[in-house]
Design a protein around this motif. Structure first.
Motif, PDB file in Angstrom:
ATOM      1  N   GLY A 242       3.497   4.396 -10.490  1.00 49.41           N
ATOM      2  CA  GLY A 242       3.192   3.027 -10.109  1.00 49.41           C
ATOM      3  C   GLY A 242       4.249   2.078 -10.638  1.00 49.41           C
TER       4      GLY A 242
ATOM      5  N   THR B  51       2.050  -7.845  -6.372  1.00 50.91           N
ATOM      6  CA  THR B  51       0.990  -6.852  -6.514  1.00 50.91           C
ATOM      7  C   THR B  51       1.575  -5.511  -6.921  1.00 50.91           C
ATOM      8  OG1 THR B  51      -0.242  -7.976  -4.789  1.00 50.91           O
ATOM      9  CG2 THR B  51      -0.900  -5.724  -5.326  1.00 50.91           C
TER      10      THR B  51
ATOM     11  N   SER C   3       2.187  -1.485  -7.079  1.00 45.72           N
ATOM     12  CA  SER C   3       2.251  -0.465  -6.043  1.00 45.72           C
ATOM     13  C   SER C   3       2.050   0.883  -6.701  1.00 45.72           C
ATOM     14  CB  SER C   3       3.612  -0.529  -5.342  1.00 45.72           C
ATOM     15  OG  SER C   3       3.722   0.462  -4.348  1.00 45.72           O
TER      16      SER C   3
ATOM     17  N   ASP D 172       0.220   7.583  -3.778  1.00 50.41           N
ATOM     18  CA  ASP D 172      -1.044   7.908  -3.121  1.00 50.41           C
ATOM     19  C   ASP D 172      -1.950   8.748  -4.026  1.00 50.41           C
ATOM     20  OD1 ASP D 172       0.357   8.336   0.234  1.00 50.41           O
ATOM     21  OD2 ASP D 172      -0.237   6.547  -0.891  1.00 50.41           O
TER      22      ASP D 172
ATOM     23  N   LEU E 159      -3.712   6.198  -6.362  1.00 49.03           N
ATOM     24  CA  LEU E 159      -4.225   4.952  -5.784  1.00 49.03           C
ATOM     25  C   LEU E 159      -5.747   4.902  -5.892  1.00 49.03           C
ATOM     26  CD1 LEU E 159      -3.270   2.414  -4.271  1.00 49.03           C
ATOM     27  CD2 LEU E 159      -3.670   3.662  -2.138  1.00 49.03           C
TER      28      LEU E 159
ATOM     29  N   ASN F   6      10.117  -6.174  -3.235  1.00 50.37           N
ATOM     30  CA  ASN F   6       8.756  -6.511  -2.883  1.00 50.37           C
ATOM     31  C   ASN F   6       8.377  -5.740  -1.630  1.00 50.37           C
ATOM     32  OD1 ASN F   6       6.259  -7.660  -2.763  1.00 50.37           O
ATOM     33  ND2 ASN F   6       6.944  -9.686  -2.178  1.00 50.37           N
ATOM     34  N   PRO F   7       7.607  -4.659  -1.757  1.00 50.25           N
ATOM     35  CA  PRO F   7       6.952  -4.212  -2.991  1.00 50.25           C
ATOM     36  C   PRO F   7       7.941  -3.700  -4.034  1.00 50.25           C
ATOM     37  CG  PRO F   7       6.698  -2.580  -1.292  1.00 50.25           C
ATOM     38  CD  PRO F   7       7.316  -3.790  -0.636  1.00 50.25           C
ATOM     39  N   CYS F   8       7.448  -3.557  -5.250  1.00 47.70           N
ATOM     40  CA  CYS F   8       8.305  -3.142  -6.361  1.00 47.70           C
ATOM     41  C   CYS F   8       8.921  -1.768  -6.074  1.00 47.70           C
ATOM     42  CB  CYS F   8       7.511  -3.120  -7.665  1.00 47.70           C
ATOM     43  SG  CYS F   8       5.913  -2.296  -7.592  1.00 47.70           S
TER      44      CYS F   8
ATOM     45  N   ARG G  46      10.489   1.998  -6.273  1.00 43.96           N
ATOM     46  CA  ARG G  46       9.895   3.279  -6.653  1.00 43.96           C
ATOM     47  C   ARG G  46      10.919   4.338  -7.026  1.00 43.96           C
ATOM     48  NH1 ARG G  46       4.722   4.862  -3.132  1.00 43.96           N
ATOM     49  NH2 ARG G  46       3.589   2.894  -3.168  1.00 43.96           N
TER      50      ARG G  46
END
Length: 126
Positions: free
Chosen positions: A49, A57, A59, A62, A65, A104-106, A108
């Motif tokens: 994450g 927000t 991230s 899966d 999550l 954005n999203p952050c 990975r």
């Protein structure tokens, strides 16, 4: 330079919870993104994450999550990984990492993170 110190790992039964902490020191003004990664025995390090240091927000992968959350306390330069409903497959060494990059999203990608903590062991028994 940024130094990261992780804490909070341990042994927990399946279904239990743990909260990991990652405290940063040094040139934290240069940090835009904080990520959590994990590495199980015999496997490659994988994304768990991330969260932007100043907003947006979180991230998550899966696989976690809905079970894991990330929060931060900017005043303490600390980021937390709250892990609920832990399963044996969550067993791994967990790493906190920080990046100067912003997305954005952050972001990975492991390669985009420059600063890493020493890791903390999380073991989930069945």
């Amino acid at each position: 330079q940024v130094q990261l110190v992780e804490s909070g790992g341990g042994l927990v039964q399946a279904g239990g919870s743990l909260r990991l902490s990652c405290q940063a020191s040094g040139s934290t003004l240069s940090i835009n993104t904080v990520g959590w990664f994990r590495q199980a025995p015999g496997k490659e390090r994988e994304f768990v994450g991330c969260i932007n240091w100043r907003g947006a927000t979180p991230s998550f992968a899966d696989s976690v999550l809905g079970r894991f959350t990330i929060s931060r306390d900017n005043a303490k330069n600390t980021v937390y990984l709250q892990m609920n409903s832990l399963q044996p497959e969550d067993t791994a060494i967990y790493y906190c990492a920080m990046s100067r990059l912003y997305g954005n999203p952050c972001i990975r990608a492991i390669g985009d993170y420059f600063y890493w903590g020493q890791g903390t062991q999380v073991t989930v028994s069945s």
